[in-house]
Enzyme design. Sequence first.
Site, short mmCIF file in Angstrom:
data_model
loop_
_atom_site.label_atom_id
_atom_site.label_comp_id
_atom_site.label_asym_id
_atom_site.label_seq_id
_atom_site.Cartn_x
_atom_site.Cartn_y
_atom_site.Cartn_z
N GLY A 84 0.81 -1.21 0.00
CA GLY A 84 0.00 0.00 0.00
C GLY A 84 0.85 1.27 0.00
CB SER A 85 -0.07 4.65 1.19
OG SER A 85 -1.39 4.52 0.73
CB THR A 86 4.62 2.14 3.13
OG1 THR A 86 4.25 0.87 2.61
CG2 THR A 86 3.96 2.34 4.49
CG PHE A 87 5.72 0.27 -2.59
CD1 PHE A 87 6.16 -0.54 -1.55
CD2 PHE A 87 6.18 0.01 -3.87
CE1 PHE A 87 7.02 -1.59 -1.79
CE2 PHE A 87 7.05 -1.04 -4.12
CZ PHE A 87 7.48 -1.85 -3.08
CE LYS A 88 -0.34 6.61 -2.18
NZ LYS A 88 -1.38 7.02 -1.23
#
Lengths: 410, 677
Positions: free
Chosen positions: B300-304
């Site tokens: 999820g968003s931690t990859f952004k």
Amino acid sequence: MTTRTKTLAARRGGGDASRNLPLTYDPWILGAVLMLVGLGLVMVYSASAVTAQEKLGDSFHYLKRQGIAAFIGLLAMATAMKLGYRRMARLAWPLLLFAMLLLIAVLIPGLGTVVNGARRWIRFPGVSVQPAEVAKVCWAIYLAYSLAKKQDKVTHFSIGFLPHLALGGVLVLLCMPEPDFGSSVALLFLMFVLLFAAGTKLSYLVGSVLMALPFGYHAIASSPYRLARITAFMDPWANRKGSGYQVAESLMSIGSGGITGLGLGDGRQKLFFLPEAHTDFIFSIIGEELGLIGVALLVALYGVLIWRGIRAALNASEPFGSYLGLGITALIAFQAITNMAVAMGLVPTKGLTLPFVSYGGCSLIMLMGASGLLLSVSSTVEGARRRAVAQKARGHTRESTLVDGAEATA
Amino acid sequence: MRDLKRTAAARVDDPTRWVRLRVSMVGVVFLGLLAAVFARAVQLQVRERERLRGMAQDQYVRDVEIPARRGDIFDRRGVALAQSVDVDSIWVDPSQLLDVKLASYELAKKLDVDRAELYDRMQRAKRFAWVKRQARPEDVAAAKALGWPMLGIMREPRRFYPQRELAAHVIGLVGTDGHGLDGLELAFEDELSGDPTTRLGFRDARGRKLLTNGLEDVTARQGAAVTLTLDRQLQYVTERALESAVDGAKAVAGMAVVMDPKTGEILALANAPRFNPNAPEKSAPGALRNRSVTDAFEPGSTFKAFVVAAALDAHAITESSTFDCEKGAWAIGKHVVHDTHPHDVLTPGKILQVSSNIGAAKIGAALGREKLVDAFSRFGFAEKPDLGLPGAARGSIPFPRAEISLATQSYGQGLTASAIQLAAGYAALANGGTYMKPYLVSKVVDPDGVVLLENRPTAERRAVSEKAAKAVISMLESVVEKDGTAPKARMDEFRVAGKTGTAQKVDTVAKGYSDKRIASFIGVVPAENPRAVIVVIVDEPKTDIYGGLVAAPAFKEIATAAMPYLGAQPSRAPSAAPATVASAEKPAPRPKEPAAKNPVVAAIEALDTVTEPIAAGVVRVPDLKGKVSRQAVAMLLGASLEPRLDGSGRVTSQAPAPGSLVDRGTRVTLHLAGNAP
């Protein structure tokens, strides 16, 4: 040589019956038997001390018992020598009947004692009698008596062959339920050797063996333990944990000994690895502790017994002595060779003792008694020789002595 | 003439000649057979002697293999996490029993073993069957009290985990036979197990020892010691924080990793639920899994953060580029990408702060497929981390052929990664763009001091430029501000850069996304000079689903304890306002203690209580060799043992041996020699 000269001189000096002469027993036979008994005592102690200590709390237990048996055996031997084998001719039938009674008695529960699944012993206070051991010697005496009596007609099928076969069959039938396959084979073997020597046609012997084969096969195949012995014999290593255990352990014992052996008392296989180390497999302990040297001594002693026993048979003054000498020699030789061959994996396990050496009072006493008879036969050798010389001098042929002897006995 | 004629006739007819011949033949045959028997003896005793003797020796000289003492496992400061102790095992020789069934019932009753299983073992075994392995001292006493000669007691080494659940997933397990089953115990089996001792003993067929012939301890060699990068204290704090986060959110599981970004050392690696490796059979199903390493999930968003860093690095965007966030819904083909809150035009920093999926997707599109996937692999994704732990997940980054795949991968869906990989990736950002190889085992040293394995910090590759990495870290600091997604991760004294994640879980049955979530927070602290990267992942939280609410507080708890412990310089003086926030958020675990008490100290004090006593009433004999008498006596008394001295000076030997387990109050005899100081 000196002995012989002396005896000849004595015979020339006068007297007509050989029993009045000083008897000269074959010192080779006497020496071999005594040495075997002595070796047996030593080895029984060495093989059984640990087990005896373990089970009975007395490491000398088996040695003591074997020692007593050896003493009784010596008495039996001396008695047999003193009485002379000729008296046995008259006792042949009673002895055989006695043996048969014993064989029947042992089968009666309560009388016969079961050890390791076999009912082979009759226990009396102090002694235990193994009827099969008694039967073997009585059978040899009977056969010698019967063949000597039927001398001329022994080649006849119905007179010389069939009755013996029938009696032998009865003995085997009595032995098998114990069960005692080894003794059965020994009894039959003894019969065949004596019949062969007496001149029975080879075709009868071979034919009867062929006819017995299916029964033998049935006897083996019907009994799981005998079948197991065969498979164990075929490949003891493959069945090392099961049926081949004894043979595999025995082979390892003997092999471990090497040429010089591990030293008396230093064998390790007897530490419970080798079952019946002091009875049927005592040869393995000899091989392990005394090495090839010990085995050579043992083989030499039996060799001497066979050589001198056959010689005594050949030189006996009458057919009964001749056959008896052969029978006793064959009995000892068969058991010795079979026992050693079993221990070295050459033939399947039989349950036969190593004569004079294995622990077992009854076997020892019977065999020592039989040796006494053999010695008695040997003692007439010089007499026969003298007579032959004398008859030659008088123009008689030597071979007629045997016929004379037979007539005299009959 | 007449005589001659008769003799000739006799040669042919006379039966007695035949008798003589046949008797001689029998004799010759016997002698021949005897010779054959002797030849066989020669064969066995001369030619096959060596082979047969060897076989015979195999059975009475039984090599008794005694496993070596397994090597210990230590944390980075030398605290034992796994140790070996000697315990008694009870065995029986069933061949000596008259009635195996009756005996097995009696033994089962007296020694508390399963009756049917014991009977089965005793029936199958000929001469040796275990009655009870690793028996308790009271069982041994009961066995001795029975007084059966066929019962035996054998000392076996047993694995013992003094820290109980602590780092249990990393360390793993050994079976009753002393071989590693999982974790490092399995991965370092060869090194830890050492060489078994071989003892020669003469045995009879009943397996009893007859004599030993001075050949003991031929190859005694203890197993190698394994030292980890884990820190017991940090591990404890991490596990505790993770567990309370998982419990508080009624989640099914959790993972947490603390990593030193400058070295790649893993300082803590935690999983929830936990298990006690001293009694693994009592643990819940799935509790033994080292999820942080073995489970790959959609992050999820931690990859952004990686997407922004890669785009900055490739100059596809600048820090001041703007992206239209389409008021919360952006159609790509027949798919629509949503944001949790609608936004207009945002800078990359803002996109990270509010975690806009649409913004991230547009940055990903600006960077392009190849460059995006390349960047991911430079951050260590879709690559098996070499930690020495079995079953490490590789994760997968399928090439985003479709537009929608490119978009979803830009916000961390449609690809998978493990917690360890996320920690290593963020560590690269925190370390100025250099990816350090993550490692867990620092040293394996055998008892002779030979280093079998040594890991040092390894700069694997440059993931992104230092400029891009620093820019992203500073953007991530805004995440913990009031208008970011994780204000709960904000710390008073330390600047925190972090990112939340609230990923949808794939429904394996329905082949789509379920309403289950994985909530995460990854923080870098202190932001200006990072000392730790802390990953907290909560699987399927029920109360709240957002990473900023579920995972961020746990991060803060870990970071609060870790920073002073790691000796990090505070970024700023604590302000009054956030302090009250902190105290309101996290009530002190021990309200009666002075408020000023360092949380680390409190944590460490709490930690000592988790160390498990080996068994009630049983103590381990300490190693007193070389100690002076006074010291040795003090140590024995401290261990509830009764000292008994023999001689004076320093301890040269002791009985029972060091490491053995004995009843409390057991007398320990010390032999001393030399001059007392």
